[in-house]
Design an enzyme around this catalytic site. Sequence first.
Site, PDB file in Angstrom:
ATOM      1  N   ARG A 143       0.830  -1.211   0.000  1.00 13.15           N
ATOM      2  CA  ARG A 143       0.000   0.000   0.000  1.00 13.15           C
ATOM      3  C   ARG A 143       0.862   1.258   0.000  1.00 13.15           C
ATOM      4  NH1 ARG A 143      -1.988  -3.654   3.669  1.00 13.15           N
ATOM      5  NH2 ARG A 143      -4.154  -4.337   3.425  1.00 13.15           N
ATOM      6  N   ASP A 169       9.837  -6.949  -4.621  1.00 13.39           N
ATOM      7  CA  ASP A 169       8.764  -7.491  -3.785  1.00 13.39           C
ATOM      8  C   ASP A 169       8.361  -8.843  -4.381  1.00 13.39           C
ATOM      9  OD1 ASP A 169       6.393  -8.190  -2.471  1.00 13.39           O
ATOM     10  OD2 ASP A 169       5.846  -6.093  -2.135  1.00 13.39           O
ATOM     11  N   ARG A 176       9.766  -0.568   9.615  1.00 12.29           N
ATOM     12  CA  ARG A 176      10.008  -1.017  10.983  1.00 12.29           C
ATOM     13  C   ARG A 176      11.513  -1.066  11.214  1.00 12.29           C
ATOM     14  NH1 ARG A 176       5.827   0.511  12.181  1.00 12.29           N
ATOM     15  NH2 ARG A 176       4.056  -0.589  13.075  1.00 12.29           N
ATOM     16  N   ASP A 222      12.726   6.836  10.506  1.00  6.89           N
ATOM     17  CA  ASP A 222      11.576   7.130  11.389  1.00  6.89           C
ATOM     18  C   ASP A 222      11.359   6.022  12.416  1.00  6.89           C
ATOM     19  OD1 ASP A 222       9.251   8.708  12.114  1.00  6.89           O
ATOM     20  OD2 ASP A 222       8.024   7.145  11.196  1.00  6.89           O
ATOM     21  N   GLU A 252      12.642   1.370  20.413  1.00  2.00           N
ATOM     22  CA  GLU A 252      11.973   2.673  20.511  1.00  2.00           C
ATOM     23  C   GLU A 252      11.473   2.853  21.939  1.00  2.00           C
ATOM     24  OE1 GLU A 252       9.065   3.072  17.401  1.00  2.00           O
ATOM     25  OE2 GLU A 252      10.513   2.598  15.840  1.00  2.00           O
ATOM     26  N   HIS A 268       9.280   8.085  14.990  1.00  5.41           N
ATOM     27  CA  HIS A 268       8.166   7.227  14.583  1.00  5.41           C
ATOM     28  C   HIS A 268       6.862   8.041  14.431  1.00  5.41           C
ATOM     29  CE1 HIS A 268       6.569   2.836  14.653  1.00  5.41           C
ATOM     30  NE2 HIS A 268       5.874   3.602  13.823  1.00  5.41           N
ATOM     31  N   ILE A 269       6.923   8.989  13.497  1.00  6.77           N
ATOM     32  CA  ILE A 269       5.762   9.863  13.286  1.00  6.77           C
ATOM     33  C   ILE A 269       5.174   9.694  11.885  1.00  6.77           C
ATOM     34  CG2 ILE A 269       6.312  11.637  14.997  1.00  6.77           C
ATOM     35  CD1 ILE A 269       7.521  13.269  12.588  1.00  6.77           C
ATOM     36  N   ALA A 310       2.771   8.095  10.839  1.00  4.16           N
ATOM     37  CA  ALA A 310       1.304   8.148  10.765  1.00  4.16           C
ATOM     38  C   ALA A 310       0.750   9.235  11.683  1.00  4.16           C
ATOM     39  CB  ALA A 310       0.715   6.796  11.158  1.00  4.16           C
TER      40      ALA A 310
HETATM   41  P1  NAD Z   1       1.462  -3.740   3.008  1.00  6.11           P
HETATM   42  O1  NAD Z   1       1.180  -5.042   3.642  1.00  6.11           O
HETATM   43  O2  NAD Z   1       0.417  -3.099   2.189  1.00  6.11           O
HETATM   44  O3  NAD Z   1       2.769  -3.864   2.094  1.00  6.11           O
HETATM   45  C1  NAD Z   1       3.902  -4.549   2.493  1.00  6.11           C
HETATM   46  C2  NAD Z   1       4.568  -5.100   1.244  1.00  6.11           C
HETATM   47  O4  NAD Z   1       5.786  -5.717   1.650  1.00  6.11           O
HETATM   48  C3  NAD Z   1       3.721  -6.185   0.546  1.00  6.11           C
HETATM   49  O5  NAD Z   1       3.542  -5.850  -0.823  1.00  6.11           O
HETATM   50  C4  NAD Z   1       4.532  -7.445   0.710  1.00  6.11           C
HETATM   51  O6  NAD Z   1       4.432  -8.306  -0.410  1.00  6.11           O
HETATM   52  C5  NAD Z   1       5.935  -6.890   0.848  1.00  6.11           C
HETATM   53  N1  NAD Z   1       6.857  -7.826   1.496  1.00  6.11           N
HETATM   54  C6  NAD Z   1       6.621  -8.664   2.524  1.00  6.11           C
HETATM   55  N2  NAD Z   1       7.736  -9.358   2.812  1.00  6.11           N
HETATM   56  C7  NAD Z   1       8.683  -8.942   1.942  1.00  6.11           C
HETATM   57  C8  NAD Z   1      10.041  -9.295   1.734  1.00  6.11           C
HETATM   58  N3  NAD Z   1      10.640 -10.215   2.480  1.00  6.11           N
HETATM   59  N4  NAD Z   1      10.725  -8.676   0.761  1.00  6.11           N
HETATM   60  C9  NAD Z   1      10.133  -7.734  -0.019  1.00  6.11           C
HETATM   61  N5  NAD Z   1       8.837  -7.369   0.110  1.00  6.11           N
HETATM   62  C10 NAD Z   1       8.131  -7.960   1.086  1.00  6.11           C
HETATM   63  O7  NAD Z   1       1.963  -2.771   4.189  1.00  6.11           O
HETATM   64  P2  NAD Z   1       1.937  -1.173   4.199  1.00  6.11           P
HETATM   65  O8  NAD Z   1       0.628  -0.719   4.723  1.00  6.11           O
HETATM   66  O9  NAD Z   1       2.432  -0.652   2.910  1.00  6.11           O
HETATM   67  O10 NAD Z   1       3.001  -0.893   5.363  1.00  6.11           O
HETATM   68  C11 NAD Z   1       4.379  -1.134   5.157  1.00  6.11           C
HETATM   69  C12 NAD Z   1       5.146  -0.931   6.437  1.00  6.11           C
HETATM   70  O11 NAD Z   1       5.047   0.414   6.871  1.00  6.11           O
HETATM   71  C13 NAD Z   1       4.681  -1.785   7.623  1.00  6.11           C
HETATM   72  O12 NAD Z   1       5.833  -2.268   8.307  1.00  6.11           O
HETATM   73  C14 NAD Z   1       4.003  -0.804   8.517  1.00  6.11           C
HETATM   74  O13 NAD Z   1       4.051  -1.194   9.840  1.00  6.11           O
HETATM   75  C15 NAD Z   1       4.861   0.430   8.273  1.00  6.11           C
HETATM   76  N6  NAD Z   1       4.220   1.691   8.663  1.00  6.11           N
HETATM   77  C16 NAD Z   1       4.929   2.565   9.405  1.00  6.11           C
HETATM   78  C17 NAD Z   1       4.365   3.770   9.755  1.00  6.11           C
HETATM   79  C18 NAD Z   1       5.143   4.760  10.570  1.00  6.11           C
HETATM   80  O14 NAD Z   1       4.555   5.411  11.414  1.00  6.11           O
HETATM   81  N7  NAD Z   1       6.435   4.908  10.346  1.00  6.11           N
HETATM   82  C19 NAD Z   1       3.061   4.079   9.368  1.00  6.11           C
HETATM   83  C20 NAD Z   1       2.367   3.177   8.587  1.00  6.11           C
HETATM   84  C21 NAD Z   1       2.950   1.955   8.239  1.00  6.11           C
END
Ligand code: NAD
Length: 333
Positions: A153, A173, A234, A258, A263, A282-283, A285
């Site tokens: 996403r 991916d 992460r 971030d 943390e 970690h901001i 979102a």
């Molecule tokens: P998502 O599930 O939509 O997308 C993750 C993608 O990673 C998927 O397309 C999946 O196929 C791919 N993937 C999984 N394992 C993999 C690997 N070993 N190698 C390559 N690709 C791989 O998730 P998202 O909503 O896009 O979120 C992504 C990350 O962002 C998550 O870790 C989420 O926790 C983090 N996030 C952080 C914040 C923040 O505050 N910094 C905010 C929102 C999301």
Amino acid sequence: MSTAKKNILITDRFSQESLLTLQAQPFLNVRQASQPSLDSENLEGIHGLLIRSRTLIDESVFRRAKDLQVIITATSGFDHIDLKAAKKWGIAVMFTPDANIESAAQHTWALVLAGTNQILQAHRSTKAGTWREALPAGMELDRKTYGIIGLGRIGSRVAEIANAFGMKVIAYDPYCDEQQFKTAEAERVSFEEVLKRSDVLSIHVPATAETQGMIHRSNLDFINRGILIVNTSRGSVIVEADLCDALAENRVAYAGIDVYEKEPLSRNSRLLTLSNVVLTPHIGAHTNEAFQKASELSSLKLLRFFMDGSTSDTLPPKAAWYGAPAAHQNHKS
Ligand code: NAD
């Protein structure tokens, strides 16, 4: 639906509108905890928990909350919940992955642009009155290569913006199909290639056994020299000590980070001593809009669950990557 009222505990910040919606339901008793931690909370009689990432859910919670039926986390990450334990105790778990896409993609770009345009150094030198004397030149994005690890996403939205900058987008991916690459206008490449070809690289994978430490010493050795790396996914995905070495030796020119291995970031972290980093707490979102969306989506999920038992965005995710083994030692496919 049973006629007995359901007791809901909200453990973290939650929008006023969504709170009022829940409180208006005749079949719910809604209470807000004084702090995110459940350690000293009385969980007796609680049927539903509405949480965010500061509330850690381990097996002890399930032992104490005998009436618990559902946990909804208003987050897109879910590594704060012991999902195996939730399954064992038969508790439904849902998350709100759609709420943070825009904010996290935007924050990724804020960190990219802070690096290419040296916003922090420029701000400091302007304030110090040294104008631009000591500022090295920045970097244009047009026609550079933007690499993405994890084209889900957030990764796809980041790709869209990279394309708008006139960049060539490449992505690694292994779980995305051709259509996802086509929609994101990204070329499918191997892990090794994304590290070797990217001028700017950002990481958008979930925390899994497979992604743990996927960026480490040996692949930072062959990474495109002078690359800019941004991680808003992460902290566990990058071996921080190895990244610090690469930054100190300028193999990595800049990192915008971030999320961290631990943390909040320790005051003793080596990252804090480096000049070629921009660090945020970690901001990704942390915007009003993401907060409203996450509150609204999670309250709707809670209402539906107690109205007709329906669930959506359930955890663990049904994605192919969930439960993949740790493969990062030889992460080249
Ligand atoms: P998502 O599930 O939509 O997308 C993750 C993608 O990673 C998927 O397309 C999946 O196929 C791919 N993937 C999984 N394992 C993999 C690997 N070993 N190698 C390559 N690709 C791989 O998730 P998202 O909503 O896009 O979120 C992504 C990350 O962002 C998550 O870790 C989420 O926790 C983090 N996030 C952080 C914040 C923040 O505050 N910094 C905010 C929102 C999301």
